[in-house]
Design an enzyme around this catalytic site. Structure first.
Site, short mmCIF file in Angstrom:
data_model
loop_
_atom_site.label_atom_id
_atom_site.label_comp_id
_atom_site.label_asym_id
_atom_site.label_seq_id
_atom_site.Cartn_x
_atom_site.Cartn_y
_atom_site.Cartn_z
N GLU A 125 0.87 -1.20 0.00
CA GLU A 125 0.00 0.00 0.00
C GLU A 125 0.89 1.23 0.00
OE1 GLU A 125 -2.55 -0.51 3.42
OE2 GLU A 125 -3.36 -2.39 2.66
N CYS A 132 -10.45 1.00 8.07
CA CYS A 132 -9.84 2.29 8.40
C CYS A 132 -10.48 3.43 7.62
CB CYS A 132 -8.34 2.26 8.13
SG CYS A 132 -7.89 1.76 6.46
#
Lengths: 637, 637
Positions: free
Chosen positions: B310, B406
């Protein structure tokens, strides 16, 4: 009447372009690979392939080492080395071959079983791990080796060994009581059995091949194999389609899964179709051919759009920098194309075969013959290839060897076995598919071909024969102004499926001429990655831009085809034709803005020099691209 | 004199564009998320976040469930819900917040320790798994929640809890005897500590933040953490740079690793730089800003070019279809931009902040407020996204929730906390960064802003104040003909770093007008994936082509900017401006050839309708692209 492939000894390549590559394979690579297989090459990781056979034969102690398909490395070497004897009858190599075959015979078990991985490491798991065990794959490669060795030397010692193994496999596999109703996880044995059938005429080979081909994709197969289930669970790229087992053979209409597996499957399928006349198989092959060559093939003849699963993905998904396009897969495509020509001689099959051989196959080996690409991308940026996780398969440079060493010996056997791709025969009609310099004997017919390919479209064929016969000369898809003269005069001909068929007789001198103007090609607009781009070919050769000639940021060049593509003779690589194109590049390197207004961008004229794709990365590491941004084509007037 | 961010209660957004999105967050999403956190939402997988606290508090029996950072979901909810009370003082929500905080207090251990994952599951591993344990990350989010709750309600019950935890962390971490000389595996606590510092003025918060910021990248850190070593071994994307620990902070000059981590790090770094005046930190921030915004940022304000890790990759590596561009990372970029504005008010920071908020942040949430993107690609083809292994991160459609949740609460706290991004102050100079309708109180100064953004470049600001003050109005990078009138007349001004500074007094009516003509942008030629392409923006909004408006094969369209981009009012999505562009498409769908000669391709005129990028995928699944092939720009004449 069926069309036949020729025996390996019937055609001997003597060609300006291929000859030196075949010589290099024979002089350097075959001895090198023998040392590797014997763990005597200090520069390469030990192969252990011979040692595995020694352990299996009880001549040595130790563990099996290497991949479960390590035996196939020796098999491919035997095949390639056997072919090499056609070019150079090397007594020492003959001794090495004999020793290898004797060792293989000693490793064979009393019931005929032969696979050192299972003999040494997993004797209780024989025939139980079909999805990944590769027993039938290794058997196939060893059978190909046996056929090659027998064809070239006349010695059937390895054929006898393999015949016992084939008999064991015939007993084990089938739909009878107590038999295993399955098929190989990796196709290969099917096409090998068909080679044995063509060599011997014995139907047991054909029947076993037919069983494996037609049974594929049916239950129970290997769907209960724990390793199959485990891999499928872990990685969606390894589902049933990975093994071409997602549907029964005759229902398949797209090329799925692992590209090498698929090619070996289709090759065996075409062999069986030709030998049995199965019309449903022929239809299936037609669908698969359309799917591969019209929707899933790179312009280089590369196949396999994704590294994960080394596989086909979906129609028109042809990314240039994250492809797999394995050398072995392109070899498989050439093998399949040859079988399609044997089924039905159409020049379009030969066009694809030639495209694969001159581009994605040949790019797999360096000009020094000692470095290899497994993956053959159509675009590479070294820094991206090194960093990005989704470029994991990409090597920025050819390497000396691979832990999984399928490609290097596959290229070698393709080079030394190249003769088989040039001609097929149908009775007294000889099809010439490739214009490659060669000497050919077919019964009373003798052909001596000189060729200027791939640099110029001309060939000269001298004919000897007791009786007249038909010569069917392929008109390549890229040829302009194809002309044939016999003994200096125009000759009567029939044009059929892309072949110009003429009658020739003893002493005839046939001159073939055609122009090969550079072609600027664009892709079907469904190919996202190629939209707005073009590539340039000349004859069978795909060209590419390399950093060595053009500096970095190749992606910034925009090709303008209007002024034309110029052909330039060069001294590079012993004398090749370069292509020179015109276009533009961004002016003003000083503008460091990441995004800037279109109206503020200025472009300057720029040239780009293109080299044949197969030669890329022979002058050090750098950027490379086949596809270039292009001026908009064909606007309405 | 330093520039200050405003307190959350000082600015209340009342805006035609953002208002309905904030309302939706408050009316639907905050109650929905509360039900999810309490495992009472039948449509969502149980969060277990509240239950983890109940178990830690001894009020329930059972196992810890969810990710090791599950506590942070509750923390972000408290933060977002607290901000929502500014807009709607809901007594029931106040009760829920009180109950949550009371529960958190009961879960806290006598020494101040608070992290349910370690309390319940790994009590013997506290502070030992810093690379991946997320204790300090969760502490940071809970501290942000405490600050938010205290700012909005005046109640410092959660601050008292967190103060005890901070004291424990201060005792545990440092360079003293028996202290842990390390820093968090996931930055977050640094920026939270700085919020607490700004709220309370207590230097202990600032000092701990400074310690973590300056200590980063030094030995011993967490380099002995077994989990760190294990992950690094398995995946090269998870090396030290993944955690921004590849170099000591002051030596860093590129944005590396996990993009969210990097943004939270840089945000905290800028907070510390502002509070301590550390010039070396400011220089470091300058280098990092240049690197991110000039070499590693998508035009949408997205960051993180690769799903694996990521993370950031290398300069100019900005693939549009295999990017990560996480919603949280763009939120982090907006947070960092705001701190850069507080360090040094330059309009370029606000341009990036606005770009991120209106594009990659807002694309993270659907128009119904209940579906979310984690990854925000700039190009998507649904069939490719579904099939390809290297598109594993890509969801073709927004989803209701994520196992790792998240992003959704992060978007919500950003929406309800949007007010903090509009203004900063420097003594009696008020900087207006964003033209978003709002009511603002700064001491004696009151500002009421009405805005037509992002559809039209106009805002009206009514001023009340006891004494005159300076209003610094940002001139957006995309603005043409920026004009300011005060009470109907031109006013004297000073232009500074992209701000137009004028003196205003009680009762003044300030009118801001600027044109926002559509902009056609091209990328730096080093961005391989964008070469030959352009994208279109208007004001802060990036536009994209969607299949819903343009049919499939978006990649086939080639934009011709010459005739201009037309702006069209539409009724879609409650009234938006569309952009209409002209160009061409391939003529003749009947040509099924995979590769065809350039000279045979015909193109026909075609239009394309573009919608704001943030609205994509609100009308069902389909292709989308931001970048389009474009007619060659600026050829030499």
């Amino acid at each position: 009447m069926t069309t036949e492939m020729l025996g390996i000894r019937q055609v001997k390549v003597k060609d300006g372009f291929w000859g030196k590559r075949i010589d290099r394979a024979i002089e350097r690579v075959i001895p090198y690979q023998w040392r590797v297989l014997n763990d005597r090459e200090p520069d390469a990781a030990p192969s252990h392939a011979i040692e595995n056979f020694r352990i299996a034969a009880g001549l040595s102690e130790g563990e099996f080492k290497g991949y479960q398909f390590q035996d196939s490395d020796l098999a491919k070497w035997i095949e390639g080395a056997s072919y090499s004897l056609i070019y150079k009858d090397d007594p020492l190599l003959r001794e090495d071959l004999k020793a290898a075959i004797e060792l293989i015979g000693r490793a064979q078990q009393p019931d005929g079983y032969l696979d050192t991985h299972y003999i040494v490491k997993k004797p209780d798991k024989k025939w139980q791990e079909l999805a990944h065990g590769h027993e039938l794959y290794c058997a196939g490669h060893m059978l190909e080796a046996a056929v090659a060795y027998r064809q070239v030397t006349g010695d059937d010692s390895l054929m006898r060994i393999m015949d016992r193994l084939v008999d064991l496999i015939r007993a084990k596999f089938g739909k009878g009581e107590g038999q295993i109703d399955a098929y190989p996880g990796h196709e290969e044995i099917e096409l090998a059995l068909m080679k044995a059938y063509r060599l011997t005429g014995r139907e047991k080979y054909r029947d076993l091949a037919e069983f494996f081909i037609l049974n594929r994709g049916t239950e129970p197969g290997f769907f209960g194999d724990p390793r199959y289930l485990e891999l499928k669970e872990k990685d969606k790229a390894l589902d049933a389609s990975y093994y071409q087992a997602h549907k029964p053979t005759l229902e398949q209409d797209t090329a799925e899964g692992h590209a090498v597996r698929a090619m070996y499957f289709f090759t065996g399928m075409a062999d069986v179709a030709a030998a049995t006349g199965n019309e449903e198989l022929k239809k299936t092959l037609g669908r698969l051919w359309e799917n591969v060559t019209k929707k899933r093939m790179y312009v280089t003849g590369g196949i396999g759009s994704q590294g994960d699963g080394e596989r086909f993905t979906i129609d028109y998904d042809l990314p240039n920098d994250t492809c797999y396009t394995e050398t072995c897969a392109a070899i498989g495509l050439a093998m399949w194309s040859l079988r399609m020509l044997a089924l039905d001689p159409r020049a379009e099959y030969a066009d694809i075969m030639e495209r694969a051989l001159y581009n994605n196959v040949l790019s797999g080996i360096s000009e020094d013959g000692e470095h290899y690409f497994y993956v053959n991308p159509l675009m590479l940026k070294p820094d991206v290839a090194r960093f990005r996780a989704d470029h994991e398969s990409m090597e920025p440079n050819r390497v000396k060897w691979f832990p999984c060493a399928c490609c290097p010996p596959n290229v070698i056997r393709t080079l030394t076995g190249l003769g088989q791709y040039l001609y097929t025969r149908k009775g007294r009609r000889i099809y010439q598919h490739l214009y490659i310099g060669s000497e050919t004997e077919i019964g009373d017919i003798s052909l001596v071909c000189d060729s200027a390919m791939p640099w110029e479209g001309s060939a000269h064929i001298r004919v000897s024969s007791a009786e007249p016969f038909e010569l069917a000369l392929r008109v390549p898809g890229y040829a302009c102004g194809f002309s044939v003269r016999v003994n200096g005069s125009d000759a009567a001909f029939v044009q059929e499926n892309g072949y110009r068929i003429l009658s020739v007789k003893n002493g005839d001198q046939v001159e073939v001429h055609f122009d090969m103007p550079p072609q600027v090609l664009v892709a079907n607009p469904r190919v996202t990655e190629d939209c707005g781009k073009a590539c340039v070919l000349r004859g069978p050769l795909v060209y590419c831009a390399e950093e060595a000639d053009n500096g970095p940021l190749l992606q910034d060049f925009r090709l303008n085809p209007a002024p034309g593509v110029k052909v330039r003779q060069s001294d590079l690589f012993g004398g090749i034709r370069l292509l020179c194109v015109q276009g533009t590049r961004t002016d003003g390197d000083g503008d460091t803005r990441l995004y800037r207004p279109y109206g503020e961008v200025r472009r300057r004229s720029a040239d780009s020099v293109l080299i044949p794709y197969f030669l890329w990365n022979n002058r050090g590491e750098g950027e490379m691209t086949v596809w270039m941004n292009v001026t908009e084509p064909g606007l309405p007037e």
